[in-house]
Design a protein around this motif. Structure first.
Motif, short mmCIF file in Angstrom:
data_model
loop_
_atom_site.label_atom_id
_atom_site.label_comp_id
_atom_site.label_asym_id
_atom_site.label_seq_id
_atom_site.Cartn_x
_atom_site.Cartn_y
_atom_site.Cartn_z
N ILE A 8 0.85 -1.19 0.00
CA ILE A 8 0.00 0.00 0.00
C ILE A 8 0.89 1.24 0.00
CG2 ILE A 8 -1.77 1.29 1.25
CD1 ILE A 8 -2.47 -1.38 2.64
N ASP A 9 0.67 2.12 -0.95
CA ASP A 9 1.39 3.39 -1.04
C ASP A 9 2.87 3.22 -0.73
OD1 ASP A 9 -0.88 4.81 -1.87
OD2 ASP A 9 -1.57 4.98 0.19
N ASN A 10 3.36 3.86 0.34
CA ASN A 10 4.80 3.82 0.66
C ASN A 10 5.15 2.81 1.74
OD1 ASN A 10 5.42 5.86 -1.20
ND2 ASN A 10 4.76 7.42 0.25
N ASP A 11 4.22 1.94 2.12
CA ASP A 11 4.48 0.92 3.13
C ASP A 11 5.02 -0.33 2.45
OD1 ASP A 11 4.46 -0.93 5.17
OD2 ASP A 11 2.33 -0.73 5.64
N PRO A 12 6.25 -0.76 2.79
CA PRO A 12 6.84 -1.92 2.11
C PRO A 12 6.28 -3.27 2.56
CG PRO A 12 8.32 -1.12 3.80
CD PRO A 12 7.16 -0.16 3.77
N CYS A 18 -7.41 -10.30 -2.31
CA CYS A 18 -7.94 -10.79 -3.58
C CYS A 18 -8.44 -9.62 -4.39
CB CYS A 18 -9.04 -11.82 -3.36
SG CYS A 18 -10.55 -11.16 -2.65
N LEU A 19 -8.45 -9.83 -5.68
CA LEU A 19 -8.95 -8.86 -6.62
C LEU A 19 -10.21 -9.46 -7.21
CD1 LEU A 19 -8.49 -6.23 -8.23
CD2 LEU A 19 -7.14 -7.57 -9.84
N ALA A 20 -11.33 -8.79 -6.98
CA ALA A 20 -12.62 -9.24 -7.50
C ALA A 20 -13.18 -8.10 -8.34
CB ALA A 20 -13.57 -9.59 -6.37
N GLY A 21 -13.15 -8.28 -9.65
CA GLY A 21 -13.54 -7.18 -10.54
C GLY A 21 -12.52 -6.07 -10.41
N ASP A 22 -12.99 -4.87 -10.08
CA ASP A 22 -12.09 -3.72 -9.89
C ASP A 22 -11.85 -3.43 -8.42
OD1 ASP A 22 -11.88 -3.33 -12.62
OD2 ASP A 22 -13.59 -1.97 -12.70
N THR A 23 -12.20 -4.36 -7.55
CA THR A 23 -12.10 -4.13 -6.12
C THR A 23 -10.99 -4.98 -5.51
OG1 THR A 23 -14.47 -3.70 -6.04
CG2 THR A 23 -13.38 -4.10 -3.94
N VAL A 24 -10.14 -4.34 -4.70
CA VAL A 24 -9.09 -5.04 -3.97
C VAL A 24 -9.59 -5.23 -2.54
CG1 VAL A 24 -6.74 -4.89 -3.07
CG2 VAL A 24 -7.25 -4.06 -5.37
N HIS A 25 -9.63 -6.49 -2.11
CA HIS A 25 -10.04 -6.83 -0.75
C HIS A 25 -8.79 -7.22 0.02
CE1 HIS A 25 -14.33 -6.94 -1.82
NE2 HIS A 25 -13.92 -7.49 -2.95
N ASP A 26 -8.51 -6.52 1.11
CA ASP A 26 -7.33 -6.79 1.92
C ASP A 26 -7.66 -7.88 2.94
OD1 ASP A 26 -5.13 -6.77 3.60
OD2 ASP A 26 -4.91 -4.59 3.54
N ILE A 71 -2.47 0.77 -4.51
CA ILE A 71 -1.67 -0.43 -4.24
C ILE A 71 -0.69 -0.68 -5.38
CG2 ILE A 71 -3.60 -1.48 -2.97
CD1 ILE A 71 -3.58 -3.55 -5.44
N ARG A 72 0.33 -1.48 -5.06
CA ARG A 72 1.28 -1.95 -6.07
C ARG A 72 1.29 -3.46 -5.98
NH1 ARG A 72 6.43 -3.72 -6.22
NH2 ARG A 72 6.76 -3.28 -4.02
N LEU A 73 0.95 -4.12 -7.07
CA LEU A 73 0.96 -5.58 -7.09
C LEU A 73 2.39 -6.09 -6.93
CD1 LEU A 73 -1.58 -6.41 -9.94
CD2 LEU A 73 -1.91 -6.71 -7.48
#
Length: 120
Positions: A8-12, A18-26, A71-73
């Motif tokens: 997430i952003d700048n947190d390593p 999971c990615l469901a459609g266009d939604t990222v579920h943490d 997010i960054r995959l």
């Protein structure tokens, strides 16, 4: 639904979800990210008959949603312990390399740092 690892952003910190459609579920709270284990409990995360995957399917609506743009995959398998490769493992690959198919598979390894995520 696609199982993903992301930051997430700048947190390593590598997170799980999971990615469901266009939604990222943490779903990071569903697992114990154990840094002392080479893959941090990876086997449990990808066991489609296991408890984590069952919770992921049942609780998707109650999980924290993340903005896909924040997010960054990461690599599908973060910090793998070993990477084994098979060279020239199909006819087209040998042909495009201008090489003959080997009589036995060419097995080699790579450093685990060679595993990267999309756009890395």
């Amino acid at each position: 639904m696609q199982i993903i690892h992301f930051t997430i952003d700048n947190d390593p910190t590598i997170r799980f979800g999971c990615l469901a459609g266009d939604t990222v579920h943490d779903a990071s709270d569903l697992i114990e990210l154990d840094p002392s284990r080479p893959c941090g409990g990876l086997n449990e995360r990808f066991n489609m008959d296991g408890e984590i995957f069952q919770h992921l399917q049942e609780r998707t609506d109650s999980l924290v949603r993340r903005d896909p743009n924040s997010i960054r995959l990461c690599a599908p398998v973060p910090r793998p312990g070993k990477v084994f490769c098979i060279g020239l493992n199909y006819h087209d690959h040998a042909e495009e390399s201008g090489m003959d198919l080997p009589e036995v598979p060419l097995v080699f390894s790579k450093f685990s740092g060679c595993v990267i995520g999309p756009e890395e």
